[in-house]
Scaffold this active site. Structure first.
Site, PDB file in Angstrom:
ATOM      1  N   SER A  19       0.854  -1.176   0.000  1.00 44.51           N
ATOM      2  CA  SER A  19       0.000   0.000   0.000  1.00 44.51           C
ATOM      3  C   SER A  19       0.889   1.225   0.000  1.00 44.51           C
ATOM      4  O   SER A  19       2.110   1.120   0.104  1.00 44.51           O
ATOM      5  CB  SER A  19      -0.867   0.004   1.252  1.00 44.51           C
ATOM      6  OG  SER A  19      -0.029   0.156   2.378  1.00 44.51           O
ATOM      7  N   LYS A  20       0.247   2.391  -0.122  1.00 46.70           N
ATOM      8  CA  LYS A  20       1.025   3.620  -0.180  1.00 46.70           C
ATOM      9  C   LYS A  20       1.940   3.745   1.036  1.00 46.70           C
ATOM     10  O   LYS A  20       3.035   4.255   0.962  1.00 46.70           O
ATOM     11  CB  LYS A  20       0.077   4.813  -0.206  1.00 46.70           C
ATOM     12  CG  LYS A  20      -0.357   5.159  -1.608  1.00 46.70           C
ATOM     13  CD  LYS A  20      -1.181   6.414  -1.600  1.00 46.70           C
ATOM     14  CE  LYS A  20      -2.231   6.304  -2.687  1.00 46.70           C
ATOM     15  NZ  LYS A  20      -3.369   7.134  -2.499  1.00 46.70           N
ATOM     16  N   ARG A  21       1.448   3.287   2.166  1.00 45.17           N
ATOM     17  CA  ARG A  21       2.221   3.457   3.382  1.00 45.17           C
ATOM     18  C   ARG A  21       3.260   2.348   3.562  1.00 45.17           C
ATOM     19  O   ARG A  21       4.185   2.473   4.321  1.00 45.17           O
ATOM     20  CB  ARG A  21       1.278   3.497   4.587  1.00 45.17           C
ATOM     21  CG  ARG A  21       1.011   4.918   5.038  1.00 45.17           C
ATOM     22  CD  ARG A  21      -0.101   4.967   6.062  1.00 45.17           C
ATOM     23  NE  ARG A  21      -1.370   4.635   5.467  1.00 45.17           N
ATOM     24  CZ  ARG A  21      -2.250   3.818   6.022  1.00 45.17           C
ATOM     25  NH1 ARG A  21      -1.979   3.228   7.147  1.00 45.17           N
ATOM     26  NH2 ARG A  21      -3.395   3.568   5.422  1.00 45.17           N
ATOM     27  N   HIS A  22       3.048   1.244   2.860  1.00 42.39           N
ATOM     28  CA  HIS A  22       3.862   0.068   3.132  1.00 42.39           C
ATOM     29  C   HIS A  22       4.352  -0.515   1.813  1.00 42.39           C
ATOM     30  O   HIS A  22       3.574  -1.036   1.038  1.00 42.39           O
ATOM     31  CB  HIS A  22       2.980  -0.939   3.877  1.00 42.39           C
ATOM     32  CG  HIS A  22       3.773  -1.946   4.626  1.00 42.39           C
ATOM     33  ND1 HIS A  22       3.999  -1.854   5.968  1.00 42.39           N
ATOM     34  CD2 HIS A  22       4.417  -3.044   4.212  1.00 42.39           C
ATOM     35  CE1 HIS A  22       4.737  -2.870   6.342  1.00 42.39           C
ATOM     36  NE2 HIS A  22       5.013  -3.609   5.306  1.00 42.39           N
TER      37      HIS A  22
END
Ligand code: GLU
Length: 470
Positions: A246-249
């Site tokens: 994901s964008k964060r990960h």
């Protein structure tokens, strides 16, 4: 399907940067169209106006071009099935939605947001899955806030999935899906069905998160009297720790891979490997080989892990096999695009070409080139040397000064340095570490003798003379 030609599509929503997962899907859709002499289409699903991001559509085209998967039809290319942006097809959705009302398969609903929230909360309190309570189903409203699909009760809905076989859904677990929203825009479910039909899409490869939507789509196809395209779902890509990318990960943006200097063909090879097992058991294969053998029926169903280390290794393999001039051109193009990474240095074309044989085995991404070769293009900081080392250096300078330009070749330089080293009774390791640091400014570098040949007599002697005693 009765359509004369295989037609595949991706249907990205322009809601942010170009996501690597989009191109993982696109690769399979694109390759299947190519294998069958068909067409690959890009349709922009921009019906969610709140999540719309300016420039996101451009980023998708830019990435497609970079990967060499340019589409046949799209908003930018046009085509006879257009428009290819959902926001420009509202009339079509409305027409079919109203025909569903006429046939008794859809109904208007005027429930307020507050009422829907209250119903949801009550259901959750009773530990039931929150669903619409059918309040407006039989009210026969002439119009309303939204239009809903009337999901039949107590039915088995069977969806044929080309990889997984027939999947059965219980209609009682499916919500009366909103088809038209209060802003006049369709929801994804209505729009995707209408568009895939009108654009004569025959095969859809998409992410497995859409499997749960497929019974709703199946009903819509049935009610509208259309044939459903063949469906294939790829498992979601995960990080090595199994979390969802994901964008964060994890790195999800295509621009990250571009900027890191990965080769697009290596990324495609890697994405193909994530979803598909090459019957020849090979890890490295060309795009043409892939197109030749790929059938979406053979896609994996278990979640692949995106391991950047493996991608890096693959990228290195591609670089090793690349024609030298081609590699030199790629480095130049990369350096122009990301000039900020290259300080003030201009990469002289001839000089880059000369250095290629020295680094081709070592570079895994285009960005690595400059890390290794900076000293060819920029001055180095003169090292501070011990007294011993500066004695060796003096002796080396004396020997190197008297050799003529013609003899300034790697093998001869190597011989001279060994002679000096031995005559000074220096340890070879220490002597060459000193030379390397003085010439390249680094402890690790491409082969020293060859580097000195390329740098030339004048530059090398200049660097040797600049080194200082501590
Ligand atoms: N707009 C959907 C997405 O962003 C497309 C899903 C589909 O391919 O049907 O992923």
């Amino acid at each position: 399907m009765n359509y004369p030609q295989v037609r595949t599509r991706i249907a990205p929503s322009p809601t942010g940067m170009a996501h690597i997962g989009t191109f993982y899907q696109a690769l399979f859709d694109w390759a299947w169209a190519k294998r069958n002499g068909g067409k690959f289409i890009v349709r922009i699903e921009d019906t969610d106006r709140e999540r719309f991001v300016e420039g996101a559509e451009e980023a998708i085209y830019q990435a497609l071009d970079w990967f060499g998967m340019t589409e046949d039809e799209s908003p930018r290319k046009g085509g006879k099935y257009g428009p290819y942006r959902q926001s420009e097809r509202l009339e079509s959705y409305k027409k079919y939605a109203l025909s569903l009302v006429d046939k008794g398969h859809a109904y208007w609903c005027d429930c307020s947001k507050e009422r829907l929230e209250k119903v949801r909360a009550e259901m959750m309190a009773e530990k039931k899955p929150p669903m619409y309570d059918h309040h407006c189903r039989d009210r026969n409203l002439e119009s309303g806030l939204v239009l809903r699909l009337k999901i039949p009760a107590n039915q088995k809905i069977i969806v044929k999935e080309e990889i997984r076989g027939e999947i059965e859904f219980d209609s009682n677990t499916i919500d009366d899906q909103v088809l038209l929203k209060s802003d006049g825009f369709p929801t994804y479910h209505l729009a995707v069905v209408v568009d895939d039909h009108e654009m004569e899409i025959t095969d859809i490869v998409r992410g497995e998160e859409w499997i749960s939507s497929s019974p709703k789509h199946k009903l819509l196809y049935d009610y509208l009297g259309w044939e459903m395209p063949r469906l294939y779902h790829t498992p979601i890509i995960r990080n090595p720790d199994k979390s969802k990318m994901s964008k964060r990960h994890g790195h999800t943006s295509v621009s990250y891979y571009q900027e890191s200097g990965y080769l697009p063909e290596a990324i495609l090879n890697y994405l193909a490997l994530l979803g598909w097992k090459n019957p020849d058991q090979k890890d490295v294969f060309s795009l043409d080989e892939f197109i030749d053998k790929f059938d979406p029926k053979d896609l994996n169903t278990v979640g692949p892990v995106f391991d950047e280390k493996k991608l890096e290794w693959l990228s290195g393999e591609y670089i090793r096999q690349m024609d030298k001039d081609e590699l030199s051109n790629r480095i130049q193009t990369y350096a122009k695009k990301y000039s900020e990474k290259f300080g003030s240095a201009k990469l002289d074309e001839e000089l880059v070409k000369k250095t290629i044989p020295l680094i081709q085995e070592r570079v895994k991404k285009l960005a690595d080139y400059y890390l290794l070769c900076r000293f060819f293009f920029e001055d180095v900081t003169p090292p501070k040397l011990s007294e011993d080392a500066s004695k060796w250096l003096q002796a080396t300078i004396e020997k190197l000064t008297i050799i003529d330009e013609k003899s300034w070749v790697a093998t001869r330089l190597g011989e001279i340095m060994i002679e000096v080293c031995d005559s000074q009774s220096a340890k070879r390791g220490d002597f060459f570490a000193m030379m390397r640091l003085t010439i390249t400014g680094e402890k690790i570098s491409p082969p020293l003798n060859e580097s000195m040949e390329i740098l030339g007599k004048e530059k090398c002697l200049e660097r040797l003379r600049d080194a200082r005693v501590q």
